[in-house]
Every structure is written in structure tokens, then in C-alpha cells.
Design a protein around this motif. Structure first.
Motif, mmCIF file in Angstrom:
data_model
loop_
_atom_site.group_PDB
_atom_site.id
_atom_site.type_symbol
_atom_site.label_atom_id
_atom_site.label_comp_id
_atom_site.label_asym_id
_atom_site.label_seq_id
_atom_site.Cartn_x
_atom_site.Cartn_y
_atom_site.Cartn_z
ATOM 1 N N PRO A 120 55.690 27.312 42.385
ATOM 2 C CA PRO A 120 55.355 26.769 41.081
ATOM 3 C C PRO A 120 54.330 28.637 40.779
ATOM 4 C CG PRO A 120 55.186 25.097 42.332
ATOM 5 C CD PRO A 120 55.373 26.076 43.225
ATOM 6 N N ASP A 121 53.959 28.913 41.253
ATOM 7 C CA ASP A 121 52.817 29.961 40.916
ATOM 8 C C ASP A 121 52.864 31.135 41.548
ATOM 9 O OD1 ASP A 121 52.356 29.931 43.265
ATOM 10 O OD2 ASP A 121 50.290 30.045 43.056
ATOM 11 N N GLY A 122 54.327 31.687 42.102
ATOM 12 C CA GLY A 122 54.251 32.824 41.850
ATOM 13 C C GLY A 122 55.764 32.937 43.339
ATOM 14 N N LEU A 123 56.424 34.929 43.706
ATOM 15 C CA LEU A 123 57.656 34.367 44.548
ATOM 16 C C LEU A 123 56.606 35.912 45.460
ATOM 17 C CD1 LEU A 123 59.969 34.249 45.402
ATOM 18 C CD2 LEU A 123 61.171 36.298 43.726
ATOM 19 N N THR A 124 57.465 35.486 46.815
ATOM 20 C CA THR A 124 56.668 36.696 47.824
ATOM 21 C C THR A 124 57.520 36.849 48.220
ATOM 22 O OG1 THR A 124 55.636 35.015 49.014
ATOM 23 C CG2 THR A 124 53.992 36.710 47.236
ATOM 24 N N LYS A 134 54.879 41.155 52.491
ATOM 25 C CA LYS A 134 55.601 42.585 52.578
ATOM 26 C C LYS A 134 56.254 42.783 50.965
ATOM 27 C CE LYS A 134 55.393 43.520 56.479
ATOM 28 N NZ LYS A 134 54.738 44.815 56.849
ATOM 29 N N GLY A 135 56.198 41.761 49.773
ATOM 30 C CA GLY A 135 56.819 41.748 48.648
ATOM 31 C C GLY A 135 56.262 41.433 47.661
ATOM 32 N N SER A 136 55.688 41.613 46.374
ATOM 33 C CA SER A 136 55.917 40.060 45.331
ATOM 34 C C SER A 136 56.312 40.244 44.159
ATOM 35 C CB SER A 136 53.852 40.324 45.148
ATOM 36 O OG SER A 136 53.278 39.662 46.610
ATOM 37 N N PHE A 137 56.606 39.164 43.499
ATOM 38 C CA PHE A 137 56.957 39.485 42.050
ATOM 39 C C PHE A 137 55.969 38.889 40.857
ATOM 40 C CE2 PHE A 137 58.400 37.553 37.791
ATOM 41 C CZ PHE A 137 59.169 38.278 37.337
ATOM 42 N N HIS A 138 55.087 39.828 40.223
ATOM 43 C CA HIS A 138 53.611 38.910 39.869
ATOM 44 C C HIS A 138 54.056 39.006 38.577
ATOM 45 C CE1 HIS A 138 51.033 40.814 43.623
ATOM 46 N NE2 HIS A 138 52.281 41.936 42.830
ATOM 47 N N SER A 140 53.886 38.073 34.382
ATOM 48 C CA SER A 140 52.686 37.899 33.263
ATOM 49 C C SER A 140 51.448 38.515 33.808
ATOM 50 C CB SER A 140 53.033 36.116 32.761
ATOM 51 O OG SER A 140 54.151 36.603 31.636
ATOM 52 N N SER A 141 51.318 39.537 34.391
ATOM 53 C CA SER A 141 50.288 39.931 34.648
ATOM 54 C C SER A 141 49.912 41.382 34.353
ATOM 55 C CB SER A 141 50.688 40.178 36.385
ATOM 56 O OG SER A 141 50.624 39.217 36.976
ATOM 57 N N MET A 142 48.394 41.554 35.359
ATOM 58 C CA MET A 142 47.724 43.055 34.638
ATOM 59 C C MET A 142 47.289 44.213 35.661
ATOM 60 S SD MET A 142 45.627 41.800 31.216
ATOM 61 C CE MET A 142 45.392 43.094 30.932
ATOM 62 N N ARG A 143 47.147 44.498 35.608
ATOM 63 C CA ARG A 143 47.004 45.647 37.204
ATOM 64 C C ARG A 143 45.950 45.859 36.962
ATOM 65 N NH1 ARG A 143 50.307 50.632 39.887
ATOM 66 N NH2 ARG A 143 49.036 50.811 41.761
ATOM 67 N N VAL A 144 44.995 45.949 37.666
ATOM 68 C CA VAL A 144 43.137 46.100 37.925
ATOM 69 C C VAL A 144 42.918 46.791 39.078
ATOM 70 C CG1 VAL A 144 40.720 45.526 37.513
ATOM 71 C CG2 VAL A 144 42.988 44.488 36.109
ATOM 72 N N GLY A 145 43.464 48.114 39.316
ATOM 73 C CA GLY A 145 43.248 49.311 40.009
ATOM 74 C C GLY A 145 43.721 49.306 41.138
ATOM 75 N N GLU A 146 43.815 48.528 42.342
ATOM 76 C CA GLU A 146 44.822 48.152 43.148
ATOM 77 C C GLU A 146 45.468 46.467 43.228
ATOM 78 O OE1 GLU A 146 46.849 50.783 45.176
ATOM 79 O OE2 GLU A 146 45.361 51.818 43.877
ATOM 80 N N ARG A 147 45.034 45.903 42.820
ATOM 81 C CA ARG A 147 45.364 44.500 42.653
ATOM 82 C C ARG A 147 45.316 44.177 41.335
ATOM 83 N NH1 ARG A 147 40.827 40.414 40.720
ATOM 84 N NH2 ARG A 147 39.182 41.627 40.253
ATOM 85 N N PHE A 148 46.697 42.764 40.831
ATOM 86 C CA PHE A 148 46.936 41.987 39.862
ATOM 87 C C PHE A 148 46.084 40.846 39.267
ATOM 88 C CE2 PHE A 148 50.301 44.668 42.221
ATOM 89 C CZ PHE A 148 50.840 45.471 40.661
ATOM 90 N N ILE A 149 45.488 40.862 38.209
ATOM 91 C CA ILE A 149 45.302 39.794 37.277
ATOM 92 C C ILE A 149 46.251 39.110 37.116
ATOM 93 C CG2 ILE A 149 42.635 40.118 38.437
ATOM 94 C CD1 ILE A 149 42.327 40.141 35.632
ATOM 95 N N THR A 150 46.372 37.650 37.156
ATOM 96 C CA THR A 150 47.093 37.016 35.458
ATOM 97 C C THR A 150 46.129 37.506 34.497
ATOM 98 O OG1 THR A 150 47.589 35.028 37.209
ATOM 99 C CG2 THR A 150 48.561 34.770 34.753
ATOM 100 N N ALA A 151 47.599 37.589 33.078
ATOM 101 C CA ALA A 151 46.859 37.619 31.913
ATOM 102 C C ALA A 151 46.190 36.756 31.645
ATOM 103 C CB ALA A 151 47.989 38.703 31.279
ATOM 104 N N PRO A 152 45.557 36.659 30.539
ATOM 105 C CA PRO A 152 44.169 35.573 29.918
ATOM 106 C C PRO A 152 45.547 35.092 28.967
ATOM 107 C CG PRO A 152 42.861 37.420 29.601
ATOM 108 C CD PRO A 152 44.542 38.376 29.671
#
Length: 219
Positions: A120-124, A134-138, A140-152
Motif C-alpha cells: 500500500p505504501d510503495g513499489l520496489t 534494486k529499484g523504487s517508485f517514489h 508524491s515525493s520530494m528529493r532531499v539530497g540523495e533520499r526521498f521523502i513523502t511530500a506533506p
């Protein structure tokens, strides 16, 4: 590889490289209805209408590199390069799937140890043997540096596709597989399927409702 969907509709969006903004691929889906001409229009029911869509994936030169034919939400034909595949089953492996209440794992066709893991919370894309992603679909996210966070707020985020290359799978096959799995994930877990307007999602959030109440009190 990192790719960003520049529009909220993943079936109708350019895919750009986030670092430079350069165009990598374009995804375009056309819809049309086909009516059986042999049917009597006076007795024809709504079920006699079939919605057919075709998703085309172009490279940066505008050349078609892959296609997905849909009947409703079901993929009925996939074309990758010169290879034509009938139905979605041909895109995945034959080993046993991983099934639980909140996880659906489907083997890839190019590596017996690779599984598409939908939740429910993601696809990898998971290397089951090494337990490495080896792969991810992020979504409604925001990229912060080298990581992704869920957009508020959903309207502030973008969808990103991140994956490592595999010697037995082309980039276009990985993109097509991610699209098929994301559509399946949303259907299986009853997630929203219309992402063409994320402002609709924002208007239904508790934060948005609180803001509307505050504005009414201030008038």
C-alpha cells in the motif's frame, strides 16, 4: 538511474533527468471507445462498449520504443522494441508469487531472484537473494539530497523512478514493468487511480479541511 515524472498522470508525462531537467522519455496514452457495429443501437447496453487505450513510450528523439495496449485497466498487449507480448503474464516470471494481506511479490522474467514488491505504501524491485532494493517508485515525493521523502501536500510532490541497470533487461522493459506494477498496485490496494489532478487530493486532506474551517471563522 533516476527519472522524474514531470506531470502527475504517469500514463501521460515526460520523464526527465532530475539533475539536469533534460528529457529522457515521453509517455503518451490515447483513449477511444469502440462500438460493435453489428449491435442494434436500441438494444445495446453499456457493457457492449469497450474502452481501448494505447500507451506509447518515446525516447528523446521521438522514436517509439515500447507500447502497452489496454482493455479497461487490463494490459492485453505489450511491445518492447521488436518483441510483442500478449497479456501481462509474459512480462513476469514463472516462479511462485509472494502473497500476503499487505504485500504482493511478483517475479521478474529476466532474473529468478528479482521480485516486484507492491505494498500500500510503495513499489520496489527487490533482489530476493541478497535482500537488496534494486529499484523504487517514489509516489508524491520530494528529493532531499540523495533520499526521498513523502511530500506533506500531494500537489507539492512528484513521482520518481529509480532503478539500477540489469544486464538482461533493457531500460524500456524496466519502465514498462514499473508502469504495469504501479497500475496493479493501485488496483489491488484500492488506492486512488486518478492522479491527473493532485489538487483534488490536497482538498481532501485533514490539513486542508482545518484550513477551510479557520478561514470560515475569520470571515
Amino acid at each position: 538511474m533516476f527519472l522524474k515524472f514531470s506531470k502527475s498522470d504517469i500514463l501521460n508525462s515526460p520523464l526527465v533527468y532530475p539533475e539536469t531537467g533534460a528529457l529522457g522519455y515521453t509517455i503518451l496514452t490515447r483513449s477511444h471507445f469502440i462500438r460493435d457495429s453489428d449491435k442494434d443501437s436500441d438494444t445495446e447496453s453499456e457493457d457492449d462498449h469497450g474502452e481501448n487505450r494505447r500507451t506509447l513510450i518515446f525516447n528523446k528523439l521521438g522514436e517509439t520504443i515500447a507500447e502497452i495496449g489496454w482493455k479497461g485497466r487490463q494490459p492485453i498487449e505489450i511491445v518492447i522494441g521488436q518483441e510483442k507480448i500478449i497479456g501481462a503474464k509474459g512480462m513476469f516470471g514463472c516462479s511462485s508469487a509472494i502473497l500476503s494481506r499487505n504485500v504482493l511479490g511478483i517475479p521478474t522474467r529476466f532474473d529468478t531472484e528479482y521480485f516486484w514488491m507492491a505494498a500500500p505504501d510503495g513499489l520496489t524491485l527487490l533482489d530476493y537473494d541478497s535482500n537488496q532494493t534494486k529499484g523504487s517508485f517514489h509516489s508524491s515525493s520530494m528529493r532531499v539530497g540523495e533520499r526521498f521523502i513523502t511530500a506533506p501536500i500531494p500537489s507539492l510532490g512528484h513521482d520518481y523512478l529509480e532503478f539500477e541497470p540489469h544486464p538482461l533487461a533493457s531500460t524500456e522493459e524496466l519502465i514498462v514493468s514499473f508502469i504495469l506494477m504501479e497500475v496493479l498496485r493501485r488496483s489491488r490496494f484500492n488506492l486512488h487511480t486518478d492522479l491527473s489532478d493532485r489538487s483534488k487530493l490536497w482538498r481532501n486532506t485533514p490539513l486542508a479541511n482545518w484550513g477551510r474551517r479557520l478561514r470560515r471563522r475569520s470571515i
